[in-house]
Motif scaffolding. Structure first.
Motif, PDB file in Angstrom:
ATOM      1  N   THR A 240       0.791  -1.330  -0.108  1.00 30.16           N
ATOM      2  CA  THR A 240       0.009   0.104  -0.303  1.00 30.16           C
ATOM      3  C   THR A 240       0.716   1.128   0.012  1.00 30.16           C
ATOM      4  OG1 THR A 240       0.021   0.257   2.483  1.00 30.16           O
ATOM      5  CG2 THR A 240      -1.720  -1.004   1.407  1.00 30.16           C
ATOM      6  N   GLY A 241       2.250   1.200   0.480  1.00 30.18           N
ATOM      7  CA  GLY A 241       2.970   2.309   0.529  1.00 30.18           C
ATOM      8  C   GLY A 241       2.676   3.162   1.576  1.00 30.18           C
ATOM      9  N   ARG A 242       1.823   2.637   2.481  1.00 29.40           N
ATOM     10  CA  ARG A 242       1.349   3.445   3.722  1.00 29.40           C
ATOM     11  C   ARG A 242       2.329   3.327   4.864  1.00 29.40           C
ATOM     12  NH1 ARG A 242      -3.153   1.040   4.632  1.00 29.40           N
ATOM     13  NH2 ARG A 242      -2.634  -0.387   6.176  1.00 29.40           N
ATOM     14  N   VAL A 243       2.706   4.262   5.549  1.00 37.91           N
ATOM     15  CA  VAL A 243       3.486   4.384   6.636  1.00 37.91           C
ATOM     16  C   VAL A 243       2.683   4.288   8.227  1.00 37.91           C
ATOM     17  CG1 VAL A 243       5.302   5.813   8.071  1.00 37.91           C
ATOM     18  CG2 VAL A 243       5.463   5.479   5.472  1.00 37.91           C
ATOM     19  N   ASP A 244       2.983   3.336   9.038  1.00 39.55           N
ATOM     20  CA  ASP A 244       2.133   3.255  10.111  1.00 39.55           C
ATOM     21  C   ASP A 244       2.657   4.264  11.319  1.00 39.55           C
ATOM     22  OD1 ASP A 244       0.408   1.321   8.661  1.00 39.55           O
ATOM     23  OD2 ASP A 244       1.789  -0.540   9.526  1.00 39.55           O
TER      24      ASP A 244
END
Length: 210
Positions: free
Chosen positions: A109-113
């Motif tokens: 997703t390329g999302r940074v948590d």
């Protein structure tokens, strides 16, 4: 001071650095940039870490960083704690991208948590006590080895690690000199100070009368 408002990286070319970080990581208000030509050599005593949900996202962000001009310090690989790799941005800042998961549950997703500022310190216990006295709440602590402080959703988390151990973890020599090319912007009435290891904090809210 309750938290980190943003991490301010001092760079030689703000336009180029902004282009890199927008392309590679898509970070927003958590990261700020300021022009600086202060000399710096070797390890600057800190790294930035991005925590993601699965190995596919580690690979995705490392590939994006390399395509934007980053250098690989440690290729992404499995370990006892999960999966991760390390890159160095064109401005010299070291970034670790990692996940505790060892298997993918879907496409990247390329999302940074979570975004973490990891400071390499001489004495974890002393630095932990210093920051607790300045209003941060200890979240996890492992004796003289590691400590991290609580953070809210979307905030940058602060963590402490022994300097030499941090350098070894990211694959660089622990020696370095000159400017750290870093300032930490904090919130709260005591947000402007310098910590025991020389890391400078600036207030996110100017003092009254300034």
């Amino acid at each position: 001071m309750a938290n980190i408002a943003s991490v301010l990286l001092e760079v030689a070319d703000v336009t180029a650095a902004d282009r890199f970080y927008t392309t590679a990581f898509g970070l927003g208000e958590q990261l700020a940039l300021r022009a600086s030509d202060e000399p710096t050599t070797g390890f600057r005593g800190f790294i930035m870490a991005l925590t993601v949900s699965q190995p596919a996202d580690v690979d995705h962000l490392i590939a994006a960083a390399r395509d934007a001009g980053a250098t690989t310090l440690k290729p992404a690989a499995k370990s006892l704690w999960g999966y991760g790799g390390v890159v160095q941005a064109p401005d010299g800042t070291i970034w670790k991208i990692a996940t505790s998961a060892k298997k993918n549950t879907g496409p990247a997703t390329g999302r940074v948590d979570e975004t973490v500022l990891l400071l390499g310190v001489a004495d974890v216990v002393a630095s932990k006590r210093f920051y607790a006295e300045h209003g941060l709440t200890v979240g996890k602590s492992f004796g003289r080895v590691y400590a991290e402080f609580a953070s809210g959703p979307g905030e940058v988390k602060l963590a402490l690690y022994r300097r030499r151990a941090l350098a070894k973890d990211v694959g660089v020599d622990p020696d370095g000199s000159g400017s750290r090319r870093l300032a930490i912007t904090g919130t709260g009435p005591r947000a402007a100070f310098t910590d025991p290891d020389g890391f400078a904090w600036e207030s996110a809210v100017p003092a009254v009368g300034r």
